[in-house]
Design a protein around this motif. Structure first.
Motif, PDB file in Angstrom:
ATOM      1  N   ASP A 267       0.834  -1.216   0.000  1.00 59.00           N
ATOM      2  CA  ASP A 267       0.000   0.000   0.000  1.00 59.00           C
ATOM      3  C   ASP A 267       0.865   1.262   0.000  1.00 59.00           C
ATOM      4  O   ASP A 267       0.547   2.249  -0.673  1.00 59.00           O
ATOM      5  N   LEU A 268       1.952   1.233   0.754  1.00 59.27           N
ATOM      6  CA  LEU A 268       2.854   2.381   0.769  1.00 59.27           C
ATOM      7  C   LEU A 268       3.483   2.607  -0.610  1.00 59.27           C
ATOM      8  O   LEU A 268       3.652   3.749  -1.057  1.00 59.27           O
ATOM      9  N   GLU A 269       3.847   1.536  -1.279  1.00 61.31           N
ATOM     10  CA  GLU A 269       4.427   1.666  -2.616  1.00 61.31           C
ATOM     11  C   GLU A 269       3.424   2.296  -3.581  1.00 61.31           C
ATOM     12  O   GLU A 269       3.781   3.160  -4.396  1.00 61.31           O
ATOM     13  N   GLU A 270       2.164   1.878  -3.456  1.00 59.89           N
ATOM     14  CA  GLU A 270       1.126   2.471  -4.307  1.00 59.89           C
ATOM     15  C   GLU A 270       0.943   3.955  -3.991  1.00 59.89           C
ATOM     16  O   GLU A 270       0.829   4.794  -4.901  1.00 59.89           O
ATOM     17  N   ALA A 271       0.929   4.287  -2.707  1.00 63.33           N
ATOM     18  CA  ALA A 271       0.782   5.691  -2.312  1.00 63.33           C
ATOM     19  C   ALA A 271       1.949   6.523  -2.829  1.00 63.33           C
ATOM     20  O   ALA A 271       1.765   7.656  -3.306  1.00 63.33           O
ATOM     21  N   GLY A 272       3.166   5.958  -2.751  1.00 65.00           N
ATOM     22  CA  GLY A 272       4.327   6.682  -3.252  1.00 65.00           C
ATOM     23  C   GLY A 272       4.222   6.969  -4.737  1.00 65.00           C
ATOM     24  O   GLY A 272       4.591   8.060  -5.204  1.00 65.00           O
ATOM     25  N   ALA A 273       3.715   5.998  -5.493  1.00 66.03           N
ATOM     26  CA  ALA A 273       3.542   6.204  -6.932  1.00 66.03           C
ATOM     27  C   ALA A 273       2.519   7.308  -7.208  1.00 66.03           C
ATOM     28  O   ALA A 273       2.702   8.131  -8.123  1.00 66.03           O
ATOM     29  N   GLU A 274       1.435   7.336  -6.413  1.00 67.03           N
ATOM     30  CA  GLU A 274       0.418   8.373  -6.594  1.00 67.03           C
ATOM     31  C   GLU A 274       0.973   9.759  -6.255  1.00 67.03           C
ATOM     32  O   GLU A 274       0.695  10.741  -6.947  1.00 67.03           O
ATOM     33  N   VAL A 275       1.760   9.834  -5.195  1.00 72.52           N
ATOM     34  CA  VAL A 275       2.354  11.126  -4.827  1.00 72.52           C
ATOM     35  C   VAL A 275       3.347  11.573  -5.900  1.00 72.52           C
ATOM     36  O   VAL A 275       3.413  12.757  -6.252  1.00 72.52           O
ATOM     37  N   GLY A 276       4.110  10.621  -6.445  1.00 71.67           N
ATOM     38  CA  GLY A 276       5.024  10.966  -7.528  1.00 71.67           C
ATOM     39  C   GLY A 276       4.284  11.507  -8.739  1.00 71.67           C
ATOM     40  O   GLY A 276       4.728  12.482  -9.369  1.00 71.67           O
ATOM     41  N   ALA A 277       3.141  10.894  -9.067  1.00 71.37           N
ATOM     42  CA  ALA A 277       2.343  11.375 -10.196  1.00 71.37           C
ATOM     43  C   ALA A 277       1.800  12.774  -9.918  1.00 71.37           C
ATOM     44  O   ALA A 277       1.759  13.631 -10.808  1.00 71.37           O
ATOM     45  N   ALA A 278       1.373  13.013  -8.664  1.00 74.91           N
ATOM     46  CA  ALA A 278       0.883  14.346  -8.298  1.00 74.91           C
ATOM     47  C   ALA A 278       1.997  15.381  -8.388  1.00 74.91           C
ATOM     48  O   ALA A 278       1.782  16.522  -8.831  1.00 74.91           O
ATOM     49  N   ALA A 279       3.214  14.996  -7.993  1.00 73.27           N
ATOM     50  CA  ALA A 279       4.354  15.910  -8.099  1.00 73.27           C
ATOM     51  C   ALA A 279       4.677  16.201  -9.565  1.00 73.27           C
ATOM     52  O   ALA A 279       4.980  17.345  -9.929  1.00 73.27           O
ATOM     53  N   ASP A 280       4.608  15.162 -10.407  1.00 70.69           N
ATOM     54  CA  ASP A 280       4.829  15.363 -11.848  1.00 70.69           C
ATOM     55  C   ASP A 280       3.830  16.375 -12.406  1.00 70.69           C
ATOM     56  O   ASP A 280       4.192  17.272 -13.178  1.00 70.69           O
ATOM     57  N   GLN A 281       2.556  16.228 -12.002  1.00 73.50           N
ATOM     58  CA  GLN A 281       1.519  17.132 -12.499  1.00 73.50           C
ATOM     59  C   GLN A 281       1.749  18.551 -11.995  1.00 73.50           C
ATOM     60  O   GLN A 281       1.557  19.532 -12.740  1.00 73.50           O
ATOM     61  N   ALA A 282       2.147  18.680 -10.730  1.00 68.77           N
ATOM     62  CA  ALA A 282       2.422  20.008 -10.176  1.00 68.77           C
ATOM     63  C   ALA A 282       3.559  20.680 -10.929  1.00 68.77           C
ATOM     64  O   ALA A 282       3.506  21.887 -11.218  1.00 68.77           O
ATOM     65  N   GLU A 283       4.587  19.918 -11.271  1.00 67.40           N
ATOM     66  CA  GLU A 283       5.710  20.483 -12.021  1.00 67.40           C
ATOM     67  C   GLU A 283       5.289  20.865 -13.433  1.00 67.40           C
ATOM     68  O   GLU A 283       5.741  21.881 -13.978  1.00 67.40           O
ATOM     69  N   GLN A 284       4.395  20.068 -14.035  1.00 68.27           N
ATOM     70  CA  GLN A 284       3.892  20.416 -15.368  1.00 68.27           C
ATOM     71  C   GLN A 284       3.038  21.683 -15.302  1.00 68.27           C
ATOM     72  O   GLN A 284       3.130  22.562 -16.168  1.00 68.27           O
ATOM     73  N   ASP A 285       2.194  21.780 -14.257  1.00 68.65           N
ATOM     74  CA  ASP A 285       1.383  22.984 -14.080  1.00 68.65           C
ATOM     75  C   ASP A 285       2.276  24.210 -13.903  1.00 68.65           C
ATOM     76  O   ASP A 285       1.973  25.294 -14.422  1.00 68.65           O
ATOM     77  N   LEU A 286       3.355  24.039 -13.147  1.00 64.68           N
ATOM     78  CA  LEU A 286       4.292  25.147 -12.936  1.00 64.68           C
ATOM     79  C   LEU A 286       4.919  25.580 -14.262  1.00 64.68           C
ATOM     80  O   LEU A 286       5.026  26.777 -14.555  1.00 64.68           O
ATOM     81  N   LEU A 287       5.340  24.605 -15.063  1.00 55.29           N
ATOM     82  CA  LEU A 287       5.935  24.931 -16.358  1.00 55.29           C
ATOM     83  C   LEU A 287       4.929  25.644 -17.256  1.00 55.29           C
ATOM     84  O   LEU A 287       5.257  26.639 -17.917  1.00 55.29           O
ATOM     85  N   ASN A 288       3.689  25.148 -17.287  1.00 55.67           N
ATOM     86  CA  ASN A 288       2.649  25.804 -18.084  1.00 55.67           C
ATOM     87  C   ASN A 288       2.459  27.248 -17.646  1.00 55.67           C
ATOM     88  O   ASN A 288       2.311  28.164 -18.469  1.00 55.67           O
ATOM     89  N   GLU A 289       2.430  27.446 -16.334  1.00 55.66           N
ATOM     90  CA  GLU A 289       2.224  28.787 -15.795  1.00 55.66           C
ATOM     91  C   GLU A 289       3.399  29.705 -16.156  1.00 55.66           C
ATOM     92  O   GLU A 289       3.209  30.858 -16.546  1.00 55.66           O
ATOM     93  N   GLN A 290       4.620  29.175 -16.034  1.00 56.08           N
ATOM     94  CA  GLN A 290       5.791  29.984 -16.367  1.00 56.08           C
ATOM     95  C   GLN A 290       5.820  30.327 -17.856  1.00 56.08           C
ATOM     96  O   GLN A 290       6.127  31.463 -18.235  1.00 56.08           O
TER      97      GLN A 290
END
Length: 366
Positions: A267-290
């Motif tokens: 379950d922790l491994e799955e949660a880590g993957a989800e958090v990584g995906a959320a971080a990827d999206q946040a970084e993409q949103d940041l790039l779009n905004e910049q």
């Protein structure tokens, strides 16, 4: 059908993001209009200086009328933008709290700076032929409009950067928890509850499991604030599995404890993957905004350079036709040089902010 559904959701997200970005771009455009109007009002102010309305040539009166209408239109556009922001803010409170907060901050800043009042006062001063005072108010209005555009663009950039960094930090912590959980599961599987040493080891592992469980719950609370919803279900399951593992270890049921601990690890491994995906999206949103922010700023620089070029051509034509400049025109030449130097500084600052986009940087440096 699933593909269609996902694409429709993405399209809705993009429309919302584009509408939000539109406000920052429109405030920048309005700032440029106000700066251009200020630049056009300055030579008229020199023509009007020391004259009564009756002494003004018809051409000058017509120029003042056009300036007044343009100032009134800028004021109207500003009020329309405020109304649009207020209308958009309410639905964003639930779907995008960060965007809603940013809009609220920009609206509050507009009220604090008294932008609407300053724009209207500038129009009154133009109508009253007090063009020197009108230029001062137009200068202040342009600066205030720029502040609102910055509040819309830069706060979101900083918040997205902060959120992305915190998600990456949480992802790394979960990876460390996965390793600790693996060690706990291995230890539980190896413990022999029939011996005194094995029972002591089970008690030690129980305490270690409780510590990991508490840390998992703390990370879950942080991720809830960061709106990483997809990571919540596996984290909750991991917490329940850890509780079951600790209880089984307390009861000296090593096999059951090890099985629950293994499930918590997955379950922790799955949660880590989800958090990584959320971080990827946040970084993409940041790039779009910049990228959107850079686009708007480059548009602004382009518009200002075009205005300088037109004024340079106008002054050059006067010099060629008449052979010399008046004192007011000489002051205009000096002002033009100052505007060009300011543009150099602003372009260099933009190049510095885009240092990671190498191709973009080369174009800006040129």
């Amino acid at each position: 059908q699933e593909v269609v559904s996902v694409l429709e959701d993405l399209l809705g997200d993009l429309r919302q993001w584009d509408s939000y970005r539109r406000f920052a771009g429109e405030f920048l455009a309005l700032k440029r209009l106000q700066e251009q109007l200020r630049d056009d009002t300055q030579p008229a102010a020199r023509e009007v200086l020391g004259r009564t309305p009756a002494e003004l040539p018809e051409s000058v009166r017509a120029t003042v009328d056009r300036l007044s209408r343009r100032q009134t239109e800028i004021s109207r556009q500003f009020e329309r933008l405020l109304a649009g922001m207020q209308e958009m803010r309410a639905p964003l409170v639930e779907s995008d709290p960060l965007a809603a907060d940013t809009l609220s901050d920009a609206l509050e800043l507009a009220a604090q700076l008294n932008v609407g009042v300053t724009l209207r006062e500038a129009g009154v001063e133009v109508e009253s032929l007090r063009l020197g005072r009108a230029v001062e108010l137009q200068e202040r209005s342009a600066a205030n409009l720029g502040e609102i555009a910055d509040a819309l663009a830069h706060r979101r950039v900083s918040e997205l950067a902060r959120r992305g960094a915190q998600l990456r930090e949480a992802e790394e912590e979960i990876k460390q928890l996965v390793e600790r959980q693996r060690v706990i599961a291995d230890g539980l599987a190896a413990a022999d509850p029939s011996t005194e040493g094995g029972r002591r080891e089970l008690q030690r592992l129980k305490e270690e499991q409780r510590a990991v469980e508490e840390q998992t719950r703390r990370i879950g609370r942080r991720l809830e604030r960061l709106e990483a919803e997809e990571a919540q279900p596996p984290l909750d399951r991991a917490g329940r599995s850890m509780d079951a593992a600790a209880q089984a270890a307390e009861a000296a049921e090593a096999a059951r404890a090890a099985e629950a601990a293994r499930q918590a690890q997955r379950d922790l491994e799955e949660a880590g993957a989800e958090v990584g995906a959320a971080a990827d999206q946040a970084e993409q949103d940041l790039l779009n905004e910049q990228l959107a922010q850079w686009r708007d700023e480059v548009k602004g620089i382009h518009g200002r350079q075009e205005g300088i070029m037109r004024e340079t051509e106008r002054l050059g034509m006067i010099r060629r036709e008449i052979g010399q400049w008046t004192r007011g025109q000489l002051a205009g030449v000096q002002s033009l040089g100052e505007r060009q130097r300011a543009l150099v500084l602003d372009t260099a600052a933009l190049a510095e902010s885009a240092e990671h986009a190498k191709g973009f940087l080369l174009a800006l440096q040129s």
